[in-house]
Motif scaffolding. Structure first.
Motif, PDB file in Angstrom:
ATOM      1  N   ASN A  98       4.331   7.444   1.982  1.00 49.38           N
ATOM      2  CA  ASN A  98       4.069   6.401   3.206  1.00 49.38           C
ATOM      3  C   ASN A  98       3.907   5.087   2.279  1.00 49.38           C
ATOM      4  N   ASP A 117     -10.961   6.673   1.491  1.00 49.03           N
ATOM      5  CA  ASP A 117      -9.628   6.235   0.871  1.00 49.03           C
ATOM      6  C   ASP A 117      -9.633   4.795   0.207  1.00 49.03           C
ATOM      7  N   ILE A 147       0.827   5.429   0.390  1.00 47.54           N
ATOM      8  CA  ILE A 147      -0.228   6.866   0.490  1.00 47.54           C
ATOM      9  C   ILE A 147       0.602   8.130   0.221  1.00 47.54           C
ATOM     10  N   TYR A 174     -11.698  11.817  -5.875  1.00 47.92           N
ATOM     11  CA  TYR A 174     -10.278  12.029  -6.433  1.00 47.92           C
ATOM     12  C   TYR A 174     -10.143  12.658  -7.757  1.00 47.92           C
ATOM     13  N   GLU A 215      -9.832  10.144   3.697  1.00 49.03           N
ATOM     14  CA  GLU A 215      -8.953  11.173   3.487  1.00 49.03           C
ATOM     15  C   GLU A 215      -9.446  12.581   3.597  1.00 49.03           C
ATOM     16  N   GLU A 253       8.624   5.755   5.591  1.00 48.41           N
ATOM     17  CA  GLU A 253       8.328   7.120   4.906  1.00 48.41           C
ATOM     18  C   GLU A 253       9.377   7.697   4.252  1.00 48.41           C
ATOM     19  N   GLU A 258      -7.533   5.856   9.498  1.00 47.87           N
ATOM     20  CA  GLU A 258      -8.058   4.492   9.166  1.00 47.87           C
ATOM     21  C   GLU A 258      -8.642   4.182  10.489  1.00 47.87           C
ATOM     22  N   SER A 262      -3.348   5.620  -2.513  1.00 51.45           N
ATOM     23  CA  SER A 262      -4.129   6.706  -2.268  1.00 51.45           C
ATOM     24  C   SER A 262      -3.422   7.980  -2.237  1.00 51.45           C
ATOM     25  N   ASN A 264      -4.714  11.186   6.195  1.00 54.26           N
ATOM     26  CA  ASN A 264      -5.242   9.782   6.162  1.00 54.26           C
ATOM     27  C   ASN A 264      -5.641   9.086   7.452  1.00 54.26           C
ATOM     28  N   ARG A 309      -5.303   4.444  13.182  1.00 52.34           N
ATOM     29  CA  ARG A 309      -4.082   4.913  12.672  1.00 52.34           C
ATOM     30  C   ARG A 309      -4.444   6.066  11.963  1.00 52.34           C
ATOM     31  N   LEU A 310      -3.209   7.087  11.966  1.00 53.05           N
ATOM     32  CA  LEU A 310      -3.473   8.526  11.105  1.00 53.05           C
ATOM     33  C   LEU A 310      -2.123   8.819  10.704  1.00 53.05           C
ATOM     34  N   ILE A 311      -1.969   9.023   9.443  1.00 55.24           N
ATOM     35  CA  ILE A 311      -1.001   9.538   8.658  1.00 55.24           C
ATOM     36  C   ILE A 311      -1.195  10.909   8.097  1.00 55.24           C
ATOM     37  N   SER A 327       4.235   4.363  12.700  1.00 56.26           N
ATOM     38  CA  SER A 327       2.582   3.864  12.967  1.00 56.26           C
ATOM     39  C   SER A 327       2.577   2.344  12.477  1.00 56.26           C
ATOM     40  N   ARG A 385       0.898  -1.252   0.084  1.00 58.41           N
ATOM     41  CA  ARG A 385      -0.157   0.041  -0.053  1.00 58.41           C
ATOM     42  C   ARG A 385       0.928   0.967  -0.214  1.00 58.41           C
ATOM     43  N   THR A 426      -2.946  12.619  -2.404  1.00 56.81           N
ATOM     44  CA  THR A 426      -3.600  13.708  -2.351  1.00 56.81           C
ATOM     45  C   THR A 426      -2.491  14.612  -3.082  1.00 56.81           C
ATOM     46  N   HIS A 442      -8.003   1.611   1.290  1.00 53.33           N
ATOM     47  CA  HIS A 442      -8.454   0.789   2.360  1.00 53.33           C
ATOM     48  C   HIS A 442      -9.909   0.970   2.800  1.00 53.33           C
ATOM     49  N   ARG A 474      -2.302  -1.027  -3.954  1.00 48.55           N
ATOM     50  CA  ARG A 474      -3.145  -0.028  -3.242  1.00 48.55           C
ATOM     51  C   ARG A 474      -2.627   1.045  -2.991  1.00 48.55           C
TER      52      ARG A 474
END
Lengths: 347, 347
Positions: A248, B301, A152, A208, B309, A309, B250, A231, B248, B150-152, A303, A150, A233, B304, A229
């Motif tokens: 990420n 997203d 991001i 998107y 997002e 990253e 989750e 995503s 992002n 989880r947060l990115i 995380s 995945r 921005t 996932h 997968r």
């Protein structure tokens, strides 16, 4: 072809076309004859190439006779208009627009990532979107070693992505704001100077934008992994001509940071730029005009046990467009792929 | 206290201190006496408040006698120097620096998120980091409805985060570049105009900078969830005074986009800004000077099934600092929490 290749540049006066011409000269591309093509509005302009002055011609149905290779960067509708004519004339088209990128019979190539796909071409090869190319260069070498699950990404995209007019507008807007005047926006929907905004390409039903879906779909095609997968921005920032990306990555298993750095230090087209003592990492103002994609801040994602990253900056016009197209052309020459065997184009 | 509160501003001449004074007036904070304190360098300056001209005084050991509330925004070392004196004088300190944020006996408060924590204070309440406050306002209302896993986040941070000097430097640099001159950088390590770079706060052994770890640790403390998985990439962009963030999220289970939008449309301190037809979303130039955090581009997203997002912009000096501090002060008044019961400060 030992005497050199007859090359036409379609969109010779644009930001990318201009850079392609410079790169062909810099990299000593084996050209017999160079033809510069553009819309009637730009025809007649003179451009210097290898000490000669060439005149930009209006593109017509006869433009591609005796041409072996067309490097097109005049936008999707122009590419669609001329693609069949180009292929019928027996030339190979390396297209910088998004018009054919997702067609099954059109290879989509980053030469450092999937050069083998070039041999499948049927007259057209597509050059990926700028953000996709930059990301692919940094991520594919890791994906080859350990399967990526995945991705991001958040982008920091320069004005050049919207062309030379947008770059000029950014400067004009900045000067207006510094003069306490209200900036105007025509190339962009909103002022970009001292501002940022989500990429203004059309939005799909899921919310998107087109630019984000290019990163998703094109990366899958280039990596040869239709299930990857992703995503994205995409955001425009007030920078002139190099993009940056915060990426990420999630792998199936933990990916040691040291191993990732060692891989990227050797990766083609990538330059590792990390000086942790001085908090010095890739920056768009330093990537401008450079061939490499600068990658740094490679960290374990705190995380996720299998996450990394990373951060990159790369010249949008150069490796993000013109250089990649010229490298595809060089690949075609090297692999003797400039003879077309089919002429079926879906337009 | 019916006659009003005696308030001191420590760091009255800085970007945040100046904004705090304006907000106290705008919001009609029940002040009996306002004392403006700063370093010797800034003392003697005159500042207007409710039609009166107040003179900035040098902070001394006697400054806090008869003061009920100190709003401090003069940096971590100044806060550490005076905290014990302030508490010993019987005043409550709302501290804008990072000096005490992670102390167990110091509540860290975003009034819209965890106002209940204020009652636990022992003389000091900390105001969170700007990026943390903005993110918390947008994310907590969703987390309350469905547990965040989880947060990115990737940030787009303005020059104001480094103070008024940095904002001025950004303008000077931009003018230099527009004049084809080489920009100089003193407030920042690198030129910020027409450039972006990873946040230049000190890096830890894992490669995360201090600003990123503030987002991680402070969010966990404010949300009351010490296990929340967060990763952040903090980046400075050439914007004057509002930050933006690409977030992002989750969750444990799928979170319907419509539900998320409905929640955020009602969330305190949040203004939903989404015009999908016109590709119009939060922008820092429009968030500047506003109280609300503007949130938009709320999307499923596509990478996932349990992911969302979102994108936000908020004024760094206002809700990111001064306004949140004043709101904490208002909360202390409303809950009758201005009497300190303890004086133990870890400095």
């Amino acid at each position: 072809m030992s005497a050199g290749i007859n090359v036409a540049i379609l969109g010779a006066t644009g930001a990318v076309g201009t850079e392609i011409i410079q790169l062909l000269e810099e990299r000593n591309f084996p050209i017999a004859k160079l033809k510069l093509l553009a819309s009637p509005r730009s025809s007649g302009q003179e451009i210097s190439f290898r000490g000669e002055t060439l005149t930009v011609e209006e593109v017509t149905a006869d433009s591609f006779k005796d041409v072996d290779l067309v490097l097109a960067s005049a936008g999707g509708s122009t590419s669609k208009t001329w693609a069949q004519t180009i292929v019928d004339a027996g030339a190979v088209m390396v297209d910088n627009s998004s018009a054919f990128r997702m067609e099954d019979n059109v290879p989509l190539i980053v030469p450092e990532v999937n050069p083998e796909a070039a041999s499948q071409h049927q007259g057209i090869i597509a050059n990926p979107n700028c953000t996709t190319i930059l990301m692919g260069l940094a991520v594919f070498p890791l994906h080859q070693v350990q399967s990526l699950q995945r991705l991001i990404v958040a982008t920091y995209q320069s004005a050049s992505g919207a062309g030379a007019k947008a770059m000029a507008e950014l400067k004009t807007q900045a000067q207006a704001i510094l003069n306490d005047e209200t900036p105007t926006a025509t190339a962009f929907p909103y002022p970009l100077a001292f501002n940022v905004f989500p990429h203004n390409s059309p939005l799909n039903e899921q919310g998107y934008c087109q630019e984000e879906m290019k990163m998703v779909k094109e990366t899958r095609k280039i990596f040869g992994d239709s299930q990857l997968r992703i995503s994205a921005t995409c955001v425009r920032v007030p920078v002139l001509r190099a993009h940056s990306e915060a990426i990420n990555l999630e792998f199936a298993e933990p990916f040691a940071v040291g191993k990732a750095k060692a891989i990227l230090a050797e990766a083609p087209g990538v330059e590792l730029r990390e000086d942790w003592e001085n908090n010095y990492f890739p920056m768009p103002n330093e990537a401008t005009g450079k061939d490499a994609v600068f990658v740094g801040r490679i960290r374990q994602d705190i995380s996720h046990p299998c996450g990394l990253e990373l951060w990159l900056s790369g010249d949008q016009i150069r490796k993000g467009a013109a250089l990649n197209a010229v490298q595809i052309a060089e690949l075609l020459v090297k692999e003797n792929l400039l003879k077309t065997t089919a002429s079926a184009v879906s337009v």
